[in-house]
Design an enzyme around this catalytic site. Sequence first.
Site, mmCIF file in Angstrom:
data_model
loop_
_atom_site.group_PDB
_atom_site.id
_atom_site.type_symbol
_atom_site.label_atom_id
_atom_site.label_comp_id
_atom_site.label_asym_id
_atom_site.label_seq_id
_atom_site.Cartn_x
_atom_site.Cartn_y
_atom_site.Cartn_z
ATOM 1 C CG ASN A 186 -2.006 -1.077 1.130
ATOM 2 O OD1 ASN A 186 -2.912 -1.062 0.268
ATOM 3 N ND2 ASN A 186 -2.006 -2.107 1.977
ATOM 4 C CB THR A 187 3.700 2.388 1.906
ATOM 5 O OG1 THR A 187 2.531 2.579 3.048
ATOM 6 C CG2 THR A 187 4.285 3.892 2.173
ATOM 7 C CG ASN A 188 7.457 2.185 0.122
ATOM 8 O OD1 ASN A 188 7.573 3.356 -0.327
ATOM 9 N ND2 ASN A 188 7.961 2.243 1.577
ATOM 10 C CB THR A 191 10.027 -3.596 -1.955
ATOM 11 O OG1 THR A 191 9.093 -4.614 -1.620
ATOM 12 C CG2 THR A 191 10.109 -2.532 -0.956
ATOM 13 C CB ALA A 194 -0.462 -11.678 -2.720
ATOM 14 C CG ASP A 195 0.426 -8.414 1.849
ATOM 15 O OD1 ASP A 195 -0.765 -9.068 2.016
ATOM 16 O OD2 ASP A 195 0.327 -7.501 2.871
ATOM 17 N NE ARG A 196 -2.509 -11.111 6.686
ATOM 18 C CZ ARG A 196 -3.740 -11.378 6.727
ATOM 19 N NH1 ARG A 196 -4.772 -10.685 6.083
ATOM 20 N NH2 ARG A 196 -4.263 -11.909 7.990
ATOM 21 C CG ASP A 230 4.837 -7.393 6.828
ATOM 22 O OD1 ASP A 230 5.475 -6.291 7.182
ATOM 23 O OD2 ASP A 230 4.305 -7.709 5.604
#
Length: 259
Positions: A9-11, A13, A108-110, A129
């Site tokens: 949501n912020t970056n 990477t 998906a990040d989790r 996280d």
Amino acid sequence: MLLTIDVGNTNITMGIFDEDTLVGNFRLTTKTPRTSDEYGICLSTLLAKYNIDSEQIEDVIISSVVPKVMYSLNSCIIKYLNRTPIIIGPGVKTGIQVNSDNPREVGADRIVNVAAAYHTYHQPCLIIDFGTATTFDYVSEKGVFEYTVISPGIEISAQALWNQTAKLPEIEIKKPNQILSKNTINGMQSGIVFGYIGQVEYIVKQMLKELGRKDVKVIATGGLGKIIYSETDLIDDFIPDLAFRGMKIIYERNKKAVV
């Protein structure tokens, strides 16, 4: 080489693997709208920084929780790298079973964090996280993602403090030398950092208590995780590149399935 992209949501990477070695990583701001060409120019410039030619990138895998950037980003990968990326979602083999009321709600990040922790340690893990939100995700020794806790991230909490008060300034988030403060800035830093440490410790203790287990590996990741990790004995490891590792593991599982 494998290019891993984590769209948060912020970056955004990006990590580049040469075999098992992470040889480069960089980040872009997610909230800045970009065309596929703008992404391509950024990507080409950053690859050049590490003396990597675009032809050396053999495959790309993406984990994203921001759907609105995916059309331009996907188009960039196809146009500038001549690769069709694997996008983590339904149908992609992760080695993780999601046991929740609505598995499609799990980002998906989790999944990539849980996959990295489970396939690295092969034991029950609690992954914290420290991102835009702070998530506490538990995966069992059988690779089942079972429980989660979600709280406002440390930056969101800090922004709420100075955005909702007329006289409190925007400050750097860092731990002061002691909790006792004699000025506003140190007082805010004490409240934000020490308060967040207390929150994390309570949530971890309560989760482990309800799980009834003492063999759980507690792992921290995310930008501000290093601040909290260094201040508590309840977190075993801090792994800043956990998402990259998880994407690489998932990529290898899917590559083998195709072969």
